[in-house]
Enzyme design. Structure first.
Site, PDB file in Angstrom:
ATOM      1  N   SER A  62     -75.528  43.200  10.072  1.00 42.99           N
ATOM      2  CA  SER A  62     -76.637  44.797   9.783  1.00 42.99           C
ATOM      3  C   SER A  62     -76.771  45.507  10.637  1.00 42.99           C
ATOM      4  O   SER A  62     -77.630  44.626  11.969  1.00 42.99           O
ATOM      5  CB  SER A  62     -77.488  44.276   8.997  1.00 42.99           C
ATOM      6  OG  SER A  62     -77.380  43.473   7.811  1.00 42.99           O
TER       7      SER A  62
HETATM    8  N1  SAH Z   1     -78.000  38.582   7.310  1.00 40.90           N
HETATM    9  C1  SAH Z   1     -76.737  38.428   8.042  1.00 40.90           C
HETATM   10  C2  SAH Z   1     -75.667  39.774   7.829  1.00 40.90           C
HETATM   11  C3  SAH Z   1     -75.344  39.015   6.163  1.00 40.90           C
HETATM   12  S1  SAH Z   1     -73.856  39.392   6.368  1.00 40.90           S
HETATM   13  C4  SAH Z   1     -76.856  38.916   9.780  1.00 40.90           C
HETATM   14  O1  SAH Z   1     -78.232  39.067   9.940  1.00 40.90           O
HETATM   15  O2  SAH Z   1     -76.310  38.358   9.987  1.00 40.90           O
HETATM   16  C5  SAH Z   1     -73.767  39.069   3.714  1.00 40.90           C
HETATM   17  C6  SAH Z   1     -73.610  37.564   3.741  1.00 40.90           C
HETATM   18  O3  SAH Z   1     -74.078  37.329   2.629  1.00 40.90           O
HETATM   19  C7  SAH Z   1     -72.553  37.233   4.534  1.00 40.90           C
HETATM   20  O4  SAH Z   1     -72.033  35.954   5.119  1.00 40.90           O
HETATM   21  C8  SAH Z   1     -71.643  36.868   3.282  1.00 40.90           C
HETATM   22  O5  SAH Z   1     -70.943  34.946   3.230  1.00 40.90           O
HETATM   23  C9  SAH Z   1     -72.923  36.057   2.545  1.00 40.90           C
HETATM   24  N2  SAH Z   1     -72.870  36.091   0.839  1.00 40.90           N
HETATM   25  C10 SAH Z   1     -72.220  36.995   0.028  1.00 40.90           C
HETATM   26  N3  SAH Z   1     -72.237  36.558  -0.975  1.00 40.90           N
HETATM   27  C11 SAH Z   1     -73.315  35.458  -1.170  1.00 40.90           C
HETATM   28  C12 SAH Z   1     -74.077  34.253  -1.925  1.00 40.90           C
HETATM   29  N4  SAH Z   1     -73.877  34.821  -3.505  1.00 40.90           N
HETATM   30  N5  SAH Z   1     -75.187  33.634  -1.565  1.00 40.90           N
HETATM   31  C13 SAH Z   1     -75.442  33.144  -0.131  1.00 40.90           C
HETATM   32  N6  SAH Z   1     -74.602  34.299   0.998  1.00 40.90           N
HETATM   33  C14 SAH Z   1     -73.586  35.003   0.535  1.00 40.90           C
END
Ligand code: SAH
Length: 214
Positions: A62
């Protein structure tokens, strides 16, 4: 869009403050966690732009303002136990780790979780527990959580996550409604849900049992 060279550059802080991020502890965390370590080599120069950046597997880290705003909205204190859904690069988890005692973070893509674990280890951060799995069902073993942050966009508030939030707890979650995304702050008071839309958002989808199906 916020745009700076590195976290030591005072303009980072100025830009965030001018956009309403004033919590001293949050600003401190943003200053000490080296965001460039979570971004792939060719994109390092863009680490401090406001935009989300690719981290592989079609996922993104993000933008810094979004991280700052969501973190501030959690109203954290040191004693809090926090659950993050969507470890991604591990950057948000690293920020949280400097603000509270224990952080649990769930990621569905194994590779990303392992990579994040490696980076946090190298940064000497040891109060984050990494879980690989579907975060839409939460993680009962350590529930309830004082705070929950979801960093992928959901069609609604997953019931299992609300159930694992402490009484008086706060959850920050981006929701997609009629094609547009907004970040919501959810509070649990006397078992009831109170929600407040705080900003537009631009997240990848939360995929799982209680999220999107693809
Ligand atoms: N917080 C992160 C950015 C997240 S991007 C950072 O600081 O970089 C969103 C993430 O959520 C992705 O890596 C994706 O694979 C994950 N995601 C999506 N659905 C999910 C689920 N049901 N459980 C766990 N992770 C999930």
């Amino acid at each position: 869009m916020v745009n700076f060279k590195n976290s030591a550059d005072g303009t980072v802080e100025q830009a965030l403050v001018s956009k309403g991020v004033t919590d001293k502890n949050v600003l401190y965390a943003l200053r000490i966690v080296p965001r460039e370590k979570f971004v792939e080599e060719p994109l390092k120069e863009l680490s401090y732009t406001g935009a989300p950046l690719p981290i592989g597997h079609n996922q993104t880290i993000s933008g810094i303002y979004t991280v700052a705003l969501m973190t501030q909205s959690l109203c954290l204190n040191k004693s809090h136990k926090i659950l993050e859904i969507g470890t991604g690069s591990g950057y948000q988890a690293a920020i949280l780790s400097t603000l509270c005692t224990s952080v649990f973070t769930i990621e569905r893509i194994r590779d990303l979780s392992l990579k994040a674990r490696d980076i946090l280890g190298k940064l000497n951060i040891h109060n984050v527990t990494f879980i690989i799995g579907d975060g839409t069902i939460g993680f009962k073993e350590y529930a309830p959580y004082d705070r929950i942050i979801v960093t992928a966009c959901s069609p609604d508030v997953p019931e299992a996550l609300f159930a694992q939030l402490s009484e008086g707890g706060i959850m920050v979650i981006p929701l997609e409604m009629s094609g547009s995304q907004n970040i919501f702050v959810i509070e649990k008071k006397n078992g009831k849900m109170y929600s407040n839309n705080i900003a537009p958002a631009n997240f990848v989808r939360l995929i799982g049992k209680n999220g999107f199906k693809s």
